[in-house]
Design a protein around this motif. Sequence first.
Motif, PDB file in Angstrom:
ATOM      1  N   GLU A  51      29.516  43.774  34.091  1.00  0.00           N
ATOM      2  CA  GLU A  51      30.749  44.072  33.966  1.00  0.00           C
ATOM      3  C   GLU A  51      31.594  43.863  32.590  1.00  0.00           C
ATOM      4  O   GLU A  51      32.289  44.468  32.249  1.00  0.00           O
ATOM      5  CB  GLU A  51      31.606  42.886  34.986  1.00  0.00           C
ATOM      6  N   SER A  52      30.844  43.005  31.954  1.00  0.00           N
ATOM      7  CA  SER A  52      31.358  42.938  30.475  1.00  0.00           C
ATOM      8  C   SER A  52      31.008  44.421  29.472  1.00  0.00           C
ATOM      9  O   SER A  52      31.286  44.503  28.432  1.00  0.00           O
ATOM     10  CB  SER A  52      30.855  41.859  29.895  1.00  0.00           C
ATOM     11  N   GLY A  93      39.468  36.880  38.174  1.00  0.00           N
ATOM     12  CA  GLY A  93      38.560  37.946  37.528  1.00  0.00           C
ATOM     13  C   GLY A  93      37.944  38.979  38.112  1.00  0.00           C
ATOM     14  O   GLY A  93      37.661  40.083  37.716  1.00  0.00           O
ATOM     15  N   LYS A  94      37.702  38.635  39.455  1.00  0.00           N
ATOM     16  CA  LYS A  94      37.047  39.860  40.264  1.00  0.00           C
ATOM     17  C   LYS A  94      38.163  40.783  40.987  1.00  0.00           C
ATOM     18  O   LYS A  94      37.953  41.969  40.931  1.00  0.00           O
ATOM     19  CB  LYS A  94      36.554  39.177  41.615  1.00  0.00           C
ATOM     20  N   SER A  95      39.278  40.379  41.137  1.00  0.00           N
ATOM     21  CA  SER A  95      40.205  41.252  41.846  1.00  0.00           C
ATOM     22  C   SER A  95      41.221  41.945  40.919  1.00  0.00           C
ATOM     23  O   SER A  95      41.901  42.832  41.221  1.00  0.00           O
ATOM     24  CB  SER A  95      41.411  40.494  42.530  1.00  0.00           C
ATOM     25  N   ARG A  96      41.481  41.468  39.529  1.00  0.00           N
ATOM     26  CA  ARG A  96      42.105  42.191  38.410  1.00  0.00           C
ATOM     27  C   ARG A  96      41.030  42.640  37.346  1.00  0.00           C
ATOM     28  O   ARG A  96      40.840  41.742  36.772  1.00  0.00           O
ATOM     29  CB  ARG A  96      43.471  41.290  38.240  1.00  0.00           C
ATOM     30  N   LYS A  97      41.115  43.665  36.821  1.00  0.00           N
ATOM     31  CA  LYS A  97      40.292  44.200  35.956  1.00  0.00           C
ATOM     32  C   LYS A  97      40.540  43.684  34.556  1.00  0.00           C
ATOM     33  O   LYS A  97      39.886  43.203  33.897  1.00  0.00           O
ATOM     34  CB  LYS A  97      40.209  45.679  35.936  1.00  0.00           C
ATOM     35  N   HIS A  98      42.121  43.626  34.388  1.00  0.00           N
ATOM     36  CA  HIS A  98      42.338  43.044  32.892  1.00  0.00           C
ATOM     37  C   HIS A  98      42.164  41.724  32.683  1.00  0.00           C
ATOM     38  O   HIS A  98      42.600  41.010  31.594  1.00  0.00           O
ATOM     39  CB  HIS A  98      43.712  43.449  32.731  1.00  0.00           C
ATOM     40  N   ARG A 139      36.431  35.214  34.815  1.00  0.00           N
ATOM     41  CA  ARG A 139      35.217  35.019  35.842  1.00  0.00           C
ATOM     42  C   ARG A 139      34.226  34.253  34.987  1.00  0.00           C
ATOM     43  O   ARG A 139      33.814  33.192  35.239  1.00  0.00           O
ATOM     44  CB  ARG A 139      34.622  36.034  36.284  1.00  0.00           C
ATOM     45  N   ARG A 176      39.325  40.106  34.171  1.00  0.00           N
ATOM     46  CA  ARG A 176      37.726  39.843  34.286  1.00  0.00           C
ATOM     47  C   ARG A 176      37.351  38.881  33.549  1.00  0.00           C
ATOM     48  O   ARG A 176      36.254  38.482  33.889  1.00  0.00           O
ATOM     49  CB  ARG A 176      37.068  41.200  34.437  1.00  0.00           C
TER      50      ARG A 176
END
Length: 718
Positions: free
Chosen positions: A405-406, A281-286, A291, A288
């Motif tokens: 982030e959401s 979830g942290k490393s890949r935006k699609h 997480r 996320r």
Amino acid sequence: MEITYSSPSAGDLVNSASTSSGSSMAMPTNTRPVKIIPLQHPDTTSYGSSDGVSSSSSSFWSNSLFSRWRGKIQRMTFVDWIEMLLPCCRWIRTYRWREYFQVDLMAGITVGIMLVPQAMSYAKLAGLEAIYGLYSGFVPIFIYAIFGSSRQLAIGPVALVSLLVSNVLSGIVDSSDALYTELAILLALMVGILECIMGLLRLGWLIRFISHSVISGFTTASAIVIALSQAKYFLGYDVDRSSEIVPIIKSIISGADEFSWPPFVMGSIILAIIQTMKHLGKSRKHLRFLRAMGPLTAVVLGTTFVKIFHPSSISLVGDIPQGLPSFSIPKSFQYAKSLIPTAFLITGVAILESVGIAKALAAKNGYELDSNQELFGLGVANIFGSFFSAYPTTGSFSRSAVNHESGAKTGLSGIITGIIMGCALLFLTPLFEYIPQCALAAIVISAVISLVDYEKAIFLWNVDKKDFLLWTITSITTLFLGIEIGVLVGVGVSLAFVIHESANPHIAVLGRLPGTTVYRNIQQYPEAYTYNGIVIVRIDAPIYFANISYIKDRLREYEVVVDKSTRRGPEVERIYFVILEMSPVTYIDSSAVQALKDLHHEYKSRDIQMAISNPNRDVLLTLSKSGVVELIGKEWYFVRVHDAVQVCLQHVQNIKEAPKASDPSSAPEEKPGFFQRLLKRRGEDSSAAELESGNNNNNASDSKNGDPQLEPLLFRKS
């Protein structure tokens, strides 16, 4: 506007040292004049009499403070008052339904899904039943959405506060006793009241004295203690409850023969799944959304396994009451006195963590946030929560980050999170009965792993060894001596560092950069040069009773220790002038004023003149009212360091030439003719131009027109 000064003779300088302390040096006009900017001295009559400094300055500051507040209140409109009392009106009034509602809805649902299992996990960490974690994540969220000023902060139970609650209450009563729960609820009320008081009195600035290194070391040690305290749910046997690492490790080792594999395997697998989802979830935006889904996935997997296989060796959460919390007044006020230190500690955590997170999120989202108003909002949320069976809550770093982030835009996302929590209390509590304890422990461990800030320790080691020492002291004392002692030691050492820095301020000897009229620290700029007979000192701090002794010692040291390798100007044997550059000095107290008077008399006894450069308005006002300006002489106060150097350098030149002028064996000079005077003037201007650029080469004109080491500071006016 400029004013012209001429240099006095050496006799005038010596004679002025033997006259009264209030007298000033004479200014004969037998040499080339220099032009300086006059310093505007304040009128002390409008600020009170000159016989007292502290009374008039205190009334000045108090009047200034009240006038600033009065002006702010007068400018406030009715809408401003409503927004100050109810910060939610700020985003309600400008809410864009089509643009904001969808992202707020998704963010609220995401955080709600994350909060439900976390709330139960943190309640178990605090030594409470899981239902009280759900209660703490219900009412305070709605109250904060109304009174809180942050639009992205997600409040509720957090690991660090849960550990503090467990630590203090376990020393008073057993966690199985009903009094334990009553004291946890009472602690929420006390924390809320304290936060409201500090917010109303605008005392949030007090926590600024605690270094960030202390906070990082404290949270790192606390995270390790929290993780070890959850080991009992992985190992399958009881472990002593403690805030110190040694008793926990001893208990884990002593009960090793009771180790059980099933909870260890299940807990390890669930922890690995949560960590993997968090990393993706942290490393890949699609991805996320993974997480936030980690805790829910852990609960679902654990519950599904238990419902299918019914393992007897895995402990479960057990029965959880269904329904919303009922209104009740906190009890057991006779224990309030013993809870006060913990209430202060939790309030400090709220200020340092929650307000810090809220301000960072406000900056990222482009709106202003008042830390004191934020503290008041947290306090009101805790007060109302205590009437609905909640234990202390504050802002969560992980859930706030997920909320941001959401795409959360306003506090509506918090209201939706509260609705999710209410639905869980109304309809889902029968399902929570079969949640494995090791699954909740895995959620807690996963959350606190990110609090182990080893990267901060590496950064401090590379940048500032003093802060690394502070981090190390705080973390070690927290691990081995307990949370309260760790915090006290960390704060004490942090304040000791602050006091040491304040009592030993940075002081620099200034030199002139070649080709300019700029004066800088000679250690930072080795090419800068100084002048014989003159020391220029910059004091980079307020001058007050704690550091004036250190400043005086350093000034005496600079007077004796002279680096002659970079010096220019007339050759003299000792220091005749000390120039204090006071532009960085923001404040000077009565002790420093008296010390300056003593220093002036000490200098006068050794034929040394003190000069002051560029004091600010408040400092100059204090010096005027205390009589220091008249004592030193108004003509020795300058706007620029360069102005002070010009005047002092001509005094030094006259001191050097005085013995030659008084020598009777010297033959009288013939009066030069017109062409000789013209050639001499051109030679002086040529020499000045070369020396202004930093060129110290001697040429023919130097030998003809005077001392080759004398550097004219300004071009002669035609």
